[in-house]
Design a protein around this motif. Structure first.
Motif, PDB file in Angstrom:
ATOM      1  N   TRP A 126       0.833  -1.210   0.000  1.00 50.65           N
ATOM      2  CA  TRP A 126       0.000   0.000   0.000  1.00 50.65           C
ATOM      3  C   TRP A 126       0.863   1.254   0.000  1.00 50.65           C
ATOM      4  CZ3 TRP A 126      -1.109   4.140   3.283  1.00 50.65           C
ATOM      5  CH2 TRP A 126      -2.321   4.814   3.053  1.00 50.65           C
ATOM      6  N   LYS A 130       0.392   3.350  -3.337  1.00 48.12           N
ATOM      7  CA  LYS A 130      -0.857   4.100  -3.164  1.00 48.12           C
ATOM      8  C   LYS A 130      -0.915   5.310  -4.094  1.00 48.12           C
ATOM      9  CE  LYS A 130      -3.337   6.927   0.243  1.00 48.12           C
ATOM     10  NZ  LYS A 130      -2.974   8.257  -0.299  1.00 48.12           N
ATOM     11  N   SER A 134      -3.587   3.510  -6.808  1.00 48.50           N
ATOM     12  CA  SER A 134      -4.444   3.497  -5.619  1.00 48.50           C
ATOM     13  C   SER A 134      -5.588   2.491  -5.741  1.00 48.50           C
ATOM     14  CB  SER A 134      -4.999   4.900  -5.358  1.00 48.50           C
ATOM     15  OG  SER A 134      -5.757   5.351  -6.474  1.00 48.50           O
ATOM     16  N   GLN A 135      -6.175   2.355  -6.932  1.00 50.17           N
ATOM     17  CA  GLN A 135      -7.275   1.417  -7.092  1.00 50.17           C
ATOM     18  C   GLN A 135      -6.824  -0.025  -6.907  1.00 50.17           C
ATOM     19  OE1 GLN A 135     -10.591   2.273  -7.590  1.00 50.17           O
ATOM     20  NE2 GLN A 135      -9.797   4.311  -7.122  1.00 50.17           N
ATOM     21  N   ARG A 138      -6.387  -0.444  -2.876  1.00 49.53           N
ATOM     22  CA  ARG A 138      -7.337   0.212  -1.965  1.00 49.53           C
ATOM     23  C   ARG A 138      -7.992  -0.755  -0.989  1.00 49.53           C
ATOM     24  NH1 ARG A 138     -12.615   1.573  -5.797  1.00 49.53           N
ATOM     25  NH2 ARG A 138     -13.074  -0.583  -6.405  1.00 49.53           N
ATOM     26  N   ASP A 139      -8.094  -2.041  -1.345  1.00 50.23           N
ATOM     27  CA  ASP A 139      -8.758  -2.998  -0.461  1.00 50.23           C
ATOM     28  C   ASP A 139      -7.836  -3.513   0.639  1.00 50.23           C
ATOM     29  OD1 ASP A 139     -11.091  -2.794  -1.918  1.00 50.23           O
ATOM     30  OD2 ASP A 139     -10.595  -4.480  -3.237  1.00 50.23           O
ATOM     31  N   ARG A 164      -2.471  -6.413 -10.240  1.00 47.01           N
ATOM     32  CA  ARG A 164      -3.176  -5.165 -10.566  1.00 47.01           C
ATOM     33  C   ARG A 164      -2.208  -3.983 -10.582  1.00 47.01           C
ATOM     34  NH1 ARG A 164      -7.076  -7.430  -6.976  1.00 47.01           N
ATOM     35  NH2 ARG A 164      -6.352  -6.078  -5.288  1.00 47.01           N
ATOM     36  N   LYS A 168      -1.361  -1.665 -13.832  1.00 46.63           N
ATOM     37  CA  LYS A 168      -1.526  -0.218 -13.735  1.00 46.63           C
ATOM     38  C   LYS A 168      -0.235   0.519 -14.080  1.00 46.63           C
ATOM     39  CE  LYS A 168      -3.731   3.569 -12.720  1.00 46.63           C
ATOM     40  NZ  LYS A 168      -4.826   4.056 -13.577  1.00 46.63           N
TER      41      LYS A 168
END
Length: 230
Positions: A126, A130, A134-135, A138-139, A164, A168
């Motif tokens: 994170w 981040k 961030s997406q 985020r979890d 992910r 990204k």
């Protein structure tokens, strides 16, 4: 990376049949997957810090950030990125070196806040991404009032989050960072990017560890963590 992708085990041949060797699909060697593999290698060892708990964490964070940003810029400045949108994948070992510098920075920031015992792979991922993905993360960490809740992730969930992030970062490289591929930009541009990126990592870590952090399991129950050493 020649390891067959997960979910494609080698199946023994029956007598009289040819052995079925899994063929890696395009995703197995995609830039996003290669970045995810590199990231998971970095996350495989959460560094320890020798920094003591500080009576002035904000000042300690400024000192640590300045040092780590210089180190990251120096490490990245030695790179000569080949032209083309995927050229930077040829220097994954150097990227991993920068990530490790940033990971140590996160550990140091946790330590000066007295929260080193609460630092795990989820918080590390994170903090590192981040600001850029961030997406994707985020979890893993969510704000709950004056506290942070860190959701303990298993190997599969952590792999999914790393994938992910890799996707990204690849998209951002293609869409937003084309100028860094040009040879004329060279090492100076990469060093400047690493310096700025490291400062953003520090900002995320300071934001996280300045408040109480609870690590929770899949059922939302708080996990008891070892007490911080004196």
């Amino acid at each position: 990376m020649s390891v067959p992708p997960s979910g494609s085990p080698r199946v023994p041949a029956r007598r009289g049949e040819r052995a079925m060797v899994p063929v890696a699909g395009p995703a197995a060697h995609s830039p996003g997957e290669r970045l995810a593999d590199a990231l998971l290698d970095v996350l495989g060892h959460v560094p320890r810090s020798r920094e003591p708990v500080s009576s002035d964490p904000a000042e300690a964070v400024r000192r640590l950030t300045a040092r780590a940003a210089r180190q990251a810029a120096s490490a990245a400045g030695a790179l000569a990125l080949p032209p083309g949108p995927l050229g930077w994948l040829t220097v994954l070992p150097e990227l991993m070196a920068v990530w490790r510098i940033q990971a140590q920075l996160v550990a140091d920031i946790a330590a000066v806040h007295g929260r080193q015992g609460q630092l795990g792979r989820e918080q590390m991922l994170w903090c590192l991404f981040k600001h850029t993905a961030s997406q994707a993360v985020r979890d893993l960490v969510v704000r709950a009032g004056e506290r942070w809740l860190v959701k303990k992730a298993g190997a599969v969930a952590l792999r999914a989050a790393a994938r992910r992030v890799g996707v990204k970062l690849t998209q951002q490289g293609v869409a937003k960072a084309a100028s860094r591929w040009l040879p004329v930009v060279g090492a100076m541009g990469v060093a400047a990017y690493a310096w700025h990126d490291t400062r953003q990592v520090a900002r995320s870590a300071a934001e996280l560890f300045a408040r109480p952090v609870d690590v929770v399991d899949a059922g939302g129950e708080v996990i008891d963590l070892p007490a911080e050493p004196d």
